[in-house]
Design an enzyme around this catalytic site. Structure first.
Site, PDB file in Angstrom:
ATOM      1  N   GLU A 129       1.054  -1.383   0.102  1.00 43.69           N
ATOM      2  CA  GLU A 129      -0.082  -0.023   0.151  1.00 43.69           C
ATOM      3  C   GLU A 129       0.864   1.039  -0.081  1.00 43.69           C
ATOM      4  O   GLU A 129       2.084   1.104   0.237  1.00 43.69           O
ATOM      5  CB  GLU A 129      -0.987  -0.002   1.145  1.00 43.69           C
ATOM      6  CG  GLU A 129      -2.355  -0.960   0.976  1.00 43.69           C
ATOM      7  CD  GLU A 129      -3.267  -0.872   2.143  1.00 43.69           C
ATOM      8  OE1 GLU A 129      -2.786  -0.139   2.923  1.00 43.69           O
ATOM      9  OE2 GLU A 129      -4.124  -1.620   2.012  1.00 43.69           O
ATOM     10  N   HIS A 245      -9.166  10.030   2.635  1.00 39.53           N
ATOM     11  CA  HIS A 245      -8.921   8.727   1.672  1.00 39.53           C
ATOM     12  C   HIS A 245      -8.910   9.103   0.084  1.00 39.53           C
ATOM     13  O   HIS A 245      -9.776  10.005  -0.166  1.00 39.53           O
ATOM     14  CB  HIS A 245      -9.865   7.727   1.984  1.00 39.53           C
ATOM     15  CG  HIS A 245      -8.911   6.245   1.352  1.00 39.53           C
ATOM     16  ND1 HIS A 245      -8.975   6.106  -0.079  1.00 39.53           N
ATOM     17  CD2 HIS A 245      -8.681   5.326   2.025  1.00 39.53           C
ATOM     18  CE1 HIS A 245      -8.267   5.057  -0.226  1.00 39.53           C
ATOM     19  NE2 HIS A 245      -7.954   4.285   1.161  1.00 39.53           N
ATOM     20  N   ARG A 291      -1.075   9.324   1.269  1.00 41.83           N
ATOM     21  CA  ARG A 291      -2.260   9.692   1.087  1.00 41.83           C
ATOM     22  C   ARG A 291      -2.546  11.131   0.991  1.00 41.83           C
ATOM     23  O   ARG A 291      -3.509  11.392  -0.104  1.00 41.83           O
ATOM     24  CB  ARG A 291      -3.092   9.295   2.269  1.00 41.83           C
ATOM     25  CG  ARG A 291      -3.563   7.898   2.124  1.00 41.83           C
ATOM     26  CD  ARG A 291      -4.506   7.364   3.056  1.00 41.83           C
ATOM     27  NE  ARG A 291      -4.542   5.897   2.902  1.00 41.83           N
ATOM     28  CZ  ARG A 291      -5.053   4.928   3.751  1.00 41.83           C
ATOM     29  NH1 ARG A 291      -5.823   5.497   4.706  1.00 41.83           N
ATOM     30  NH2 ARG A 291      -4.941   3.617   3.402  1.00 41.83           N
ATOM     31  N   HIS A 352     -11.744  10.301   6.228  1.00 43.85           N
ATOM     32  CA  HIS A 352     -11.293   8.775   6.555  1.00 43.85           C
ATOM     33  C   HIS A 352     -10.963   8.587   7.784  1.00 43.85           C
ATOM     34  O   HIS A 352     -11.372   7.688   8.453  1.00 43.85           O
ATOM     35  CB  HIS A 352     -10.371   8.481   5.421  1.00 43.85           C
ATOM     36  CG  HIS A 352     -10.076   6.837   5.422  1.00 43.85           C
ATOM     37  ND1 HIS A 352     -11.000   5.834   5.267  1.00 43.85           N
ATOM     38  CD2 HIS A 352      -8.703   6.088   5.680  1.00 43.85           C
ATOM     39  CE1 HIS A 352     -10.361   4.812   5.251  1.00 43.85           C
ATOM     40  NE2 HIS A 352      -9.004   4.931   5.384  1.00 43.85           N
ATOM     41  N   ARG A 387      -1.454   9.213   8.895  1.00 41.95           N
ATOM     42  CA  ARG A 387      -1.325   8.055   9.235  1.00 41.95           C
ATOM     43  C   ARG A 387      -0.788   7.194   8.156  1.00 41.95           C
ATOM     44  O   ARG A 387      -1.338   7.207   6.774  1.00 41.95           O
ATOM     45  CB  ARG A 387      -2.557   7.502   9.541  1.00 41.95           C
ATOM     46  CG  ARG A 387      -2.363   5.748  10.197  1.00 41.95           C
ATOM     47  CD  ARG A 387      -3.785   5.494  10.451  1.00 41.95           C
ATOM     48  NE  ARG A 387      -4.756   5.862   9.669  1.00 41.95           N
ATOM     49  CZ  ARG A 387      -5.529   4.786   8.749  1.00 41.95           C
ATOM     50  NH1 ARG A 387      -4.894   3.451   8.997  1.00 41.95           N
ATOM     51  NH2 ARG A 387      -6.023   5.054   7.986  1.00 41.95           N
TER      52      ARG A 387
HETATM   53  C1  SIN Z   1      -7.804   1.283   2.662  1.00 46.84           C
HETATM   54  O1  SIN Z   1      -8.141   0.039   2.342  1.00 46.84           O
HETATM   55  O2  SIN Z   1      -7.645   1.954   1.664  1.00 46.84           O
HETATM   56  C2  SIN Z   1      -7.958   1.884   4.006  1.00 46.84           C
HETATM   57  C3  SIN Z   1      -7.131   1.184   4.880  1.00 46.84           C
HETATM   58  C4  SIN Z   1      -6.670   2.196   6.042  1.00 46.84           C
HETATM   59  O3  SIN Z   1      -7.224   3.427   5.895  1.00 46.84           O
HETATM   60  O4  SIN Z   1      -5.885   1.685   6.603  1.00 46.84           O
END
Ligand code: SIN
Length: 536
Positions: A129, A245, A291, A352, A387
């Site tokens: 991620e 998000h 993000r 988010h 975060r």
């Molecule tokens: C996501 O699946 O993009 C959200 C997971 C997160 O906010 O840690």
């Protein structure tokens, strides 16, 4: 177990508690609350207070999984470095070290508790991620991780002797001689108010996405835990840092719905309406940039094109891979007429995750003896100004365990961290607004925060918002049912967020000020808010 019938109205004072009802009272039934309760019950009687049903919580919607350094070639130190760099200079290093080094053990506990993490060739699969330097994200049921963890914990709670009060809203913490001793509640079905005394009171009711017009959070996420703690004299910190998000579905006729970052981890690409991949223009990590960078880039592209969305494209992957890796997302989009295996999904940023919250040390302790906090309601500065993806489920697990140890007197006396912080002791009284002003109400609040305290902020809009919110606080009637308590809590939280954002004259992490677009070294400090007097 019986309880005293003392507090007859939500604001009434509890004069004295005739006996101790529970050793532990836990407010909130998300993963933070359930996990803490399961650990606490080994040491005493435990009550969970939750305003909805046990499984009606924010964390069950977590799609992206849980990060931990368990893979070959990964180490807690690498995980720590990624967390610190996403946090833009405001992470508490000690908290991050605890998180990343204790993380792998907590994953082992989840496996023992029956969470079915996804595997490949007999090994736990690890996904990628944004802003992670290694694949380290565990998933369960593809994109249904939060739900699987929540269900496993809820099943264990149901089999245990933990008492659960559903449809019960915690409305006030009773503080006697400086110590939190009891919780006053309102049953939203019967209207009855009651009070429960406890040796340790734990706030785990986090999530406040409903503050904003567009959010990935469910309706229950109204920030009740932070508001409850603040009113009782707990300090709150980092309230200006709210994570947006980048990729929430923005499709006509469909509600806002998270399209997990794991999609970009698997190769999905953000494109403009002409199909051009624009993220390489903004950051060397392109679609896997932090993000805040991706959210601002999308906002910029939307503004340039005068459009309501950009497009997330995963159609180049085999359809069967998309369906098995993202079953929830695939099904949701399909039900709303969009086949993501064939066409790109319109997406835009949405509120988010709240990095700020009730200030705790790394043992879950607040500044009010007897009062603890965990999960999204708490702020140990482990996430700093932004975060790292999939660190929040880990945060709830790691710090809940330490919290229970400290409630048993097993934690060292910790010196107060963040002594370089700015302490705002009382919210300033703002001059009333003269021009026509929106009236207090959920939609008006969500519009106000979205426009003025969202991805792009500036001093004059923040000041105007602070004045409006202050006026609303003065004019709103005393809450007496669940919706009015939720609105009261959200207006308070919005005020805390706006006042902190107004104070922070720089841009850092998720907080972007158009009038102070640079990061400023003198602002490498936390903003802490408190109020000395507890209002009636
Ligand atoms: C996501 O699946 O993009 C959200 C997971 C997160 O906010 O840690």
């Amino acid at each position: 177990m019986g309880h005293p019938q003392i507090g007859t109205t939500p604001n009434s004072r509890l004069i004295s508690m005739p006996r101790l009802d529970y050793d532990y009272i836990i407010i909130g039934s998300g993963i933070a609350g359930l996990n803490t309760a399961l650990l606490a019950r080994e040491h005493g009687s435990t009550l969970i207070i939750t305003k909805g049903r046990v499984d009606d919580c924010n964390t069950r919607y977590a799609q992206g999984g849980i990060a931990a350094a368990i893979g070959t070639g990964d180490t807690p130190t690498l995980h720590m470095q990624d967390t610190l760099s996403a946090g833009a200079g405001l992470c508490d290093r000690n908290a991050v070290e605890v998180l990343t080094s204790e993380g792998p053990q907590r994953i082992a506990s989840l496996i023992q508790w029956g969470v079915p993490f996804d595997t490949m060739h007999g090994e736990i699969s690890l996904g990628m991620e944004g802003a992670h330097s290694r694949p380290r994200i565990l998933h369960a049921g593809g994109d249904a991780t939060g739900q699987h963890i929540e269900l496993a914990l809820a099943a264990r709670v149901a089999e245990s002797d933990i008492k659960v009060l559903e449809f019960t809203l915690a409305t006030r913490l009773v503080v006697e001689d400086g110590r939190a001793v009891a919780v006053e509640t309102l049953n939203s079905e019967t209207g009855e108010t009651e009070a429960y005394s406890g040796r340790s009171i734990i706030i785990g009711a986090g999530g406040a996405g409903q503050l904003y017009k567009y959010t990935t959070n469910p309706e229950v996420a109204t920030g009740d835990g932070v508001a409850l703690g603040f009113r009782a004299g707990a300090r709150v910190m980092d309230m200006e840092f709210y994570q947006f998000h980048p990729t929430a579905l923005r499709l006509k006729g469909a509600p806002t719905f998270l399209l997990s970052e794991a999609m970009r981890g698997e190769g999905a690409v953000l494109r403009d309406r002409d199909g051009r991949a624009f993220m390489p223009d903004y950051h060397p990590l392109a679609d896997l940039a932090p993000r805040d960078v991706v959210s601002r880039a999308i906002a910029r592209e939307m503004e340039k094109a005068g459009e309501e969305a950009v497009y997330l494209d995963i159609s180049h992957l085999p359809g069967s891979v998309v369906q098995s890796r993202f079953p929830t997302i695939y099904r949701f989009c399909k039900d709303h007429g969009l086949d993501i295996t064939r066409e790109p999904a319109p997406v835009a940023p949405a509120a988010h995750y709240m990095m700020g919250g009730i200030k705790i040390d790394t043992w879950g302790r607040t500044n009010v003896p007897g009062l603890y906090a965990c999960g999204e309601a708490a702020c140990s500065a482990v996430h700093g100004a932004n975060r790292l993806a999939s660190n929040s489920l880990l945060d709830t697990l790691v710090f809940a365990r330490r919290l229970v140890s400290s409630s048993l007197g097993q934690a060292p006396e910790e010196e107060e961290p963040h002594d370089d912080s700015i302490l705002i002791k009382r919210l300033p009284e703002r001059a009333p607004v003269c021009a026509t002003m929106p009236s207090p109400g959920l939609e008006n609040l969500q519009d106000l925060t979205w426009r003025n305290a969202g991805i792009n902020r500036n001093g004059s809009r923040l000041l105007l918002s602070a004045r409006i919110l202050n006026l609303w606080q003065r004019m709103m009637p005393a809450p007496d049912d669940r919706p009015s308590w939720e609105l009261t809590n959200m207006v308070l939280l919005a005020r805390l967020m706006v006042e902190s954002a107004l104070s922070r004259q720089e841009s850092r992490g998720s907080h972007f000020r158009e009038d102070f677009p640079e990061i400023r070294a003198e602002w490498e400090k936390h903003i802490v808010l408190t109020q000395e007097e507890v209002p009636a």
